[in-house]
Design a protein around this motif. Structure first.
Motif, PDB file in Angstrom:
ATOM      1  N   VAL A  92      -5.968  12.273  -1.531  1.00  0.00           N
ATOM      2  CA  VAL A  92      -5.711  10.372  -2.077  1.00  0.00           C
ATOM      3  C   VAL A  92      -6.848   9.748  -1.157  1.00  0.00           C
ATOM      4  O   VAL A  92      -7.465  10.449  -0.149  1.00  0.00           O
ATOM      5  CB  VAL A  92      -4.248  10.089  -0.979  1.00  0.00           C
ATOM      6  CG1 VAL A  92      -4.895  10.141   0.515  1.00  0.00           C
ATOM      7  CG2 VAL A  92      -4.037   8.288  -0.799  1.00  0.00           C
ATOM      8  N   ILE A 149      -7.839   5.836   0.378  1.00  0.00           N
ATOM      9  CA  ILE A 149      -7.633   3.771  -0.060  1.00  0.00           C
ATOM     10  C   ILE A 149      -8.779   4.011   1.174  1.00  0.00           C
ATOM     11  O   ILE A 149      -9.598   3.624   1.187  1.00  0.00           O
ATOM     12  CB  ILE A 149      -6.107   3.526   0.698  1.00  0.00           C
ATOM     13  CG1 ILE A 149      -5.139   5.124   0.166  1.00  0.00           C
ATOM     14  CG2 ILE A 149      -5.687   2.721   1.010  1.00  0.00           C
ATOM     15  CD1 ILE A 149      -4.008   5.194   1.657  1.00  0.00           C
ATOM     16  N   THR A 195      -4.486   5.708 -10.304  1.00  0.00           N
ATOM     17  CA  THR A 195      -5.428   4.779  -9.660  1.00  0.00           C
ATOM     18  C   THR A 195      -4.751   3.434  -9.604  1.00  0.00           C
ATOM     19  O   THR A 195      -3.861   2.860 -10.655  1.00  0.00           O
ATOM     20  CB  THR A 195      -6.902   3.729  -9.853  1.00  0.00           C
ATOM     21  OG1 THR A 195      -7.772   5.270 -10.122  1.00  0.00           O
ATOM     22  CG2 THR A 195      -7.681   3.233  -9.112  1.00  0.00           C
ATOM     23  N   VAL A 202       1.067   4.109  -2.848  1.00  0.00           N
ATOM     24  CA  VAL A 202       0.768   5.523  -2.460  1.00  0.00           C
ATOM     25  C   VAL A 202       1.401   6.502  -3.651  1.00  0.00           C
ATOM     26  O   VAL A 202       1.570   8.081  -3.982  1.00  0.00           O
ATOM     27  CB  VAL A 202       0.318   5.489  -0.725  1.00  0.00           C
ATOM     28  CG1 VAL A 202       0.488   7.093  -0.606  1.00  0.00           C
ATOM     29  CG2 VAL A 202      -0.614   5.070  -0.425  1.00  0.00           C
ATOM     30  N   THR A 258       0.688  -0.855  -0.087  1.00  0.00           N
ATOM     31  CA  THR A 258      -0.094   0.131  -0.234  1.00  0.00           C
ATOM     32  C   THR A 258       1.326   1.252   0.087  1.00  0.00           C
ATOM     33  O   THR A 258       0.594   2.053  -0.729  1.00  0.00           O
ATOM     34  CB  THR A 258      -0.882   0.131   1.217  1.00  0.00           C
ATOM     35  OG1 THR A 258      -1.937  -0.788   1.343  1.00  0.00           O
ATOM     36  CG2 THR A 258      -1.757   1.063   0.720  1.00  0.00           C
ATOM     37  N   VAL A 268      -6.099   1.961  -4.189  1.00  0.00           N
ATOM     38  CA  VAL A 268      -5.321   3.684  -4.092  1.00  0.00           C
ATOM     39  C   VAL A 268      -5.821   4.503  -5.300  1.00  0.00           C
ATOM     40  O   VAL A 268      -5.503   3.791  -6.261  1.00  0.00           O
ATOM     41  CB  VAL A 268      -3.551   3.373  -3.874  1.00  0.00           C
ATOM     42  CG1 VAL A 268      -3.883   4.226  -3.436  1.00  0.00           C
ATOM     43  CG2 VAL A 268      -4.027   2.271  -2.574  1.00  0.00           C
TER      44      VAL A 268
END
Length: 350
Positions: free
Chosen positions: A136, A138, A110, A96, A92, A269
């Motif tokens: 952002v 998530i 994305t 990001v 993750t 994300v």
């Protein structure tokens, strides 16, 4: 008095544990600070408390300690990975970072990830984008676990399905971290272990009766956690859960329609660069106004002041960095067993 620890010492401790357990050193260097970040922000069920089960997953092979994700698709602003059971926290964070980089080029990016291991605290990742002035989102779900029933039902179908959003302002970012369920597996599990009850009727037993006792989740057959909105308005959380399930599983092409693979995650994300839309200044003018309008709003009786999501977490983080991190009872003991097994020295309390 509960012991306090320097955040850097806890990070070094977690990093040493992960490395000794077989996680690549470069991955451990990213995962460890994010685990401590959760405790700094007060998300104590999703920080260092998760390190022992993560170490156990490395030991039994259900989390891969080495390797890279498999790129399933890459169209520039849209990327899809097979996480190959690698650390979900590392995957993750890496997603990001990539999305921030690509958003500078495309305006948005994305990243969809399937077959990741558990990703811990979503809020801990948000500042990795907002510090660059980017917004952002998530979302995460675990297709191998079910603890929440659809609105009106009694049998669990999906997980709490958390979703987090980081919104930059000229000051502190707005950090939203919520879930489609009214409470979490981490909290209900902790309270059940401690013999405590929930503050409100946030669960139902197997027959559908509301309860404050998390023990109803551990019966045979088990009860379930209620969606956001509870018995009366749970259709709201139900709708949010269906959205998160689609974002994290349908887009990734792997989910509940497939055989379960064990504790893990589907991850979504998305990052936006305001410079590609109305511009950074125009974006901040709107978010600054909204932040001020909320914080200056007259509080209702019994409320000291209106806060924005993330205000409390960032205040706790600053206090912990200055005065030391006070860990939730049991976390230190849970880590000590692994430290002894792996030959890692525990940090000294302040």
């Amino acid at each position: 008095m509960t012991d306090r620890y320097a955040a850097d010492d806890l990070i070094a401790y977690a990093e040493a544990l992960f490395t000794a357990a077989g996680l690549d050193a470069d991955k451990a260097a990213i995962v460890a600070p994010l685990m401590v970040e959760a405790d700094l922000m007060g998300h104590t069920t999703h920080g260092l408390q998760l390190v022992p089960p993560y170490l156990g997953a490395l030991a039994d092979g259900s989390m891969a300690g080495s390797g890279r994700p498999e790129a399933l698709a890459d169209r520039g602003p849209v990327v899809s990975w097979d996480g190959r059971r690698l650390s979900g926290v590392w995957l993750t964070a890496t997603a990001v970072e990539l999305a921030v980089e690509r958003a500078r080029q495309y305006g948005t990016c994305t990243v969809s990830i399937r077959r990741a291991h558990h990703i811990a605290c979503l809020a801990a990742f948000l500042e990795r984008a907002t510090r660059h002035g980017m917004m952002v989102q998530i979302a995460s779900s675990d297709p191998s676990v079910a603890s929440v029933a659809p609105f009106g039902g009694t049998r669990a179908v999906y997980t709490p399905d958390p979703i987090a959003v980081g919104i930059p302002t000229s000051g502190d970012p707005i950090l939203v971290d919520i879930s489609a369920s009214i409470t979490t597996n981490g909290l209900t599990g902790r309270l059940h272990k401690e013999g405590r009850r929930l503050d409100h009727e946030w669960v139902i037993d197997a027959a559908g009766n509301p309860s404050t006792d998390p023990a109803v989740l551990f019966t045979d057959p088990p009860g379930t956690i209620l969606p956001v909105g509870g018995i009366d308005h749970g259709h709201k959380g139900y709708g949010l859960a269906l959205t998160v399930e689609a974002l994290t599983q349908a887009l990734a092409g792997h989910g509940r329609a497939d055989p379960p693979e064990g504790w893990g995650a589907g991850v979504f994300v998305q990052v936006w660069d305001p410079a590609a839309f109305s511009g950074v200044d125009a974006f901040a003018r709107q978010t600054d106004w909204l932040a001020e309008a909320c914080r200056s709003n007259p509080p209702r009786p019994g409320v000291g002041k209106v806060r924005l999501p993330g205000d409390g977490a960032l205040a706790r983080k600053r206090a912990a960095l200055e005065n030391g991190v006070e860990l939730y009872p049991g976390i230190v003991d849970g880590l000590q067993g692994w430290a002894d097994r792996l030959g890692v020295a525990a940090p000294t309390a302040l």
